[in-house]
Design a protein around this motif. Structure first.
Motif, PDB file in Angstrom:
ATOM      1  N   TYR A 195       0.835  -1.205   0.000  1.00 25.88           N
ATOM      2  CA  TYR A 195       0.000   0.000   0.000  1.00 25.88           C
ATOM      3  C   TYR A 195       0.865   1.249   0.000  1.00 25.88           C
TER       4      TYR A 195
ATOM      5  N   ALA B 296      -7.147   6.618   4.635  1.00 19.39           N
ATOM      6  CA  ALA B 296      -7.312   5.550   3.636  1.00 19.39           C
ATOM      7  C   ALA B 296      -6.382   4.367   3.955  1.00 19.39           C
ATOM      8  N   ARG B 297      -5.175   4.683   4.359  1.00 21.67           N
ATOM      9  CA  ARG B 297      -4.236   3.617   4.719  1.00 21.67           C
ATOM     10  C   ARG B 297      -4.768   2.806   5.901  1.00 21.67           C
TER      11      ARG B 297
ATOM     12  N   GLU C 202      -9.318   9.315  -4.195  1.00 17.90           N
ATOM     13  CA  GLU C 202      -9.158   8.499  -2.971  1.00 17.90           C
ATOM     14  C   GLU C 202     -10.045   7.256  -3.039  1.00 17.90           C
TER      15      GLU C 202
ATOM     16  N   PHE D 146      -7.505   0.527   4.811  1.00 22.51           N
ATOM     17  CA  PHE D 146      -7.002  -0.643   4.074  1.00 22.51           C
ATOM     18  C   PHE D 146      -6.345  -1.652   5.020  1.00 22.51           C
TER      19      PHE D 146
ATOM     20  N   LEU E  62      -7.314  -6.983  -2.423  1.00 17.07           N
ATOM     21  CA  LEU E  62      -7.422  -7.814  -1.216  1.00 17.07           C
ATOM     22  C   LEU E  62      -8.434  -8.940  -1.397  1.00 17.07           C
TER      23      LEU E  62
ATOM     24  N   ALA F 278      -6.198  12.549   4.514  1.00 19.56           N
ATOM     25  CA  ALA F 278      -7.040  11.602   3.757  1.00 19.56           C
ATOM     26  C   ALA F 278      -6.244  10.344   3.427  1.00 19.56           C
ATOM     27  N   ALA F 279      -4.966  10.547   3.097  1.00 14.92           N
ATOM     28  CA  ALA F 279      -4.119   9.399   2.779  1.00 14.92           C
ATOM     29  C   ALA F 279      -3.943   8.487   3.994  1.00 14.92           C
TER      30      ALA F 279
END
Lengths: 176, 315
Positions: A23, B32-33, A45, B36, A56, B28-29
């Motif tokens: 990622y 998002a990480r 995003e 995930f 995934l 935001a990153a």
């Protein structure tokens, strides 16, 4: 840090460390690719999140990429972008009148030109659009693009030629 | 990037303008990480859980197979042995009697020592005598099969004794004689009982025992001759008869015959069960006609001794 060749193998075992490294490695590039083509940070995003989510899920089902992880991720992201425009209303972009840039701020003019280029890219076929985006926006070599699109390099060159001709016609011939 | 094709600079400039898209919002990153990674952890745990479930299911299946196998084995062991055990007290008129006879055969067959075989065979003779006694006291005429089987077992015991060395053979025959004398006395006592209908068959049995005792006496008097006779008899039987389970090819006594028995203890035809001689319908006729039987157990005369010539003794 897991060596790059082992990342995919570890990811296939759903190793969280490997997934995190993947990622971190690819999400900025994917975001950049998405935002260039979509023109919207929020949707970009979403594109990144959806791309990694599909990745995934594929791993969970024992599928997903066997090699060329980058090509797989960009192909997935591009599919999202294409789907987004298909289900959205790209006509609104295409139907925009050409702005009079002399009386607007420079950034606004830039945004508008970007809109036009994106709208032109959407007029290309899916493969042509992806070849142009990967080649001229992301700077990939033809061999990498060929892997991403599962096509021979000769086919990529051919796609590129036709795509450029079409873009030139849309974007430059109008100026004349 | 190497552009293989010449691109119009104006087009290149327009495409370059797309590169100047806004930078990614760090917050935001990060969010998002985080999302995930949460998905990744969940997926990883789910797979681990599924893996354990698979293993557990396999183990469970294996355990179930093991348990089922154990239950079947235990059922066979205890259920089977319980049935055999229950059959041991059965009389010829009862349902499990055939199982009792089969278990007796198996026991003899499993015994490896000839002395042990002789002992088991003579135990069986005694058991038959006791069964006759019980039936007679109950007013039931003992079936002919009992005396046939008893006689067969005596013959087998004698033939086995003939395979032993001189000392052991004498001891074994002495043991057989003692047991037969006891049984003859029992038969004599029974004969004086109240079951008048049983008297003919009891007399036949007593005669049979008497005959066997006579043979034993001659065996003891001339062991070598009797050994040869018994061994020849065994060899003849091996050639002419099938081998029943219990006897290790020592099957049919020389003087016996094989009336066809349907497994219920009933005799087919009117044949003297002790001698193989056709018998008249009158149950009072209890003459022995040993001269009508030849050495391989078949029947001379009008009596049709059916079956695989000389399988007497097989239940």
């Amino acid at each position: 840090m897991i060596p790059k060749p082992d990342l995919l193998a570890q990811a296939q075992k759903l190793d969280t460390r490997a997934l995190a490294e993947i990622y971190d490695l690819y999400s900025p590039r994917l975001y950049r690719y998405a935002v260039r083509l979509l023109g919207d940070a929020c949707t970009a995003e979403d594109c990144v999140a959806e791309t990694f989510s599909r990745f995934l899920q594929a791993l969970q089902k024992g599928r997903g990429p066997r090699d060329y992880l980058q090509a797989y991720l960009f192909r997935t992201a591009h599919n999202f972008i294409v789907d987004h425009y298909r289900h959205g209303s790209p006509e609104s972009i295409l139907d925009d009148d050409t702005p009079d840039c002399q009386n607007t701020e420079e950034n606004a003019c830039l945004n508008i030109r970007q809109h036009h280029v994106r709208a032109a890219l959407l007029e290309l076929t899916e493969d042509q659009g992806q070849v142009i985006a990967l080649k001229f926006l992301e700077g990939w070599e033809n061999e990498e693009i060929a892997r991403a699109l599962n096509k021979p390099v000769g086919a990529i060159k051919s796609l590129q030629h036709r795509a450029l001709a079409h873009l030139q016609k849309i974007l430059l011939d109008d100026e004349v | 990037m190497t552009n293989d094709e010449k691109i119009d600079p104006r087009l290149a400039a327009l495409l370059d303008e797309l590169k100047s898209a806004s930078a990614r919002d760090p917050q935001a990153a990060t969010r998002a990480r985080g999302r995930f990674l949460a998905q990744a952890v969940s997926a990883s745990e789910e797979r681990r859980h599924n893996w354990w479930m698979t293993i557990f299911q396999q183990k469970e299946k294996f355990a179930m197979n093991l348990i089922m196998s154990a239950l079947v084995v235990l059922g066979l062991l205890f259920g089977g042995s319980a049935t055999v055990s229950a059959a041991q007290d059965d009389l010829p008129t009862q349902s499990l009697y055939q199982i009792k006879l089969m278990s007796e055969d198996v026991r003899v067959w499993l015994a490896s020592d000839p002395n042990m075989k002789i002992e088991l065979l003579m135990d069986q003779v005694q058991t038959r005598t006791e069964e006759m006694a019980v039936l007679t006291l109950a007013g039931i005429t003992p079936p002919a099969e009992l005396s046939i089987r008893a006689q067969d077992r005596i013959q087998q015991a004698l033939q086995l004794a003939a395979t032993l060395d001189d000392v052991s053979m004498s001891a074994a025959i002495e043991q057989i004689r003692t047991q037969l004398q006891t049984q003859e006395q029992s038969m004599t006592q029974l004969q004086s009982g109240s079951c008048t209908e049983c008297e003919p068959i009891l007399q036949q049995i007593r005669d049979m025992l008497h005959t066997q005792l006579g043979q034993i006496e001659s065996n003891l008097a001339d062991p070598e001759t009797s050994r040869e006779q018994n061994q020849n008899q065994s060899q003849n039987q091996v050639r002419t008869t099938q081998t029943p389970l219990a006897t290790d090819s020592l099957v049919t006594p020389q003087t016996s015959y094989t009336p066809a028995l349907d497994g219920t203890g009933q005799q087919n035809g009117n044949i003297n069960p002790l001698t193989g001689t056709p018998m008249p319908q009158d149950p009072g006729n209890n003459q022995n006609n040993n001269e009508n039987s030849n050495s391989d157990g078949s029947v001379n005369g009008n009596g049709s001794a059916s079956g695989a010539g000389g399988q007497g003794g097989k239940p």
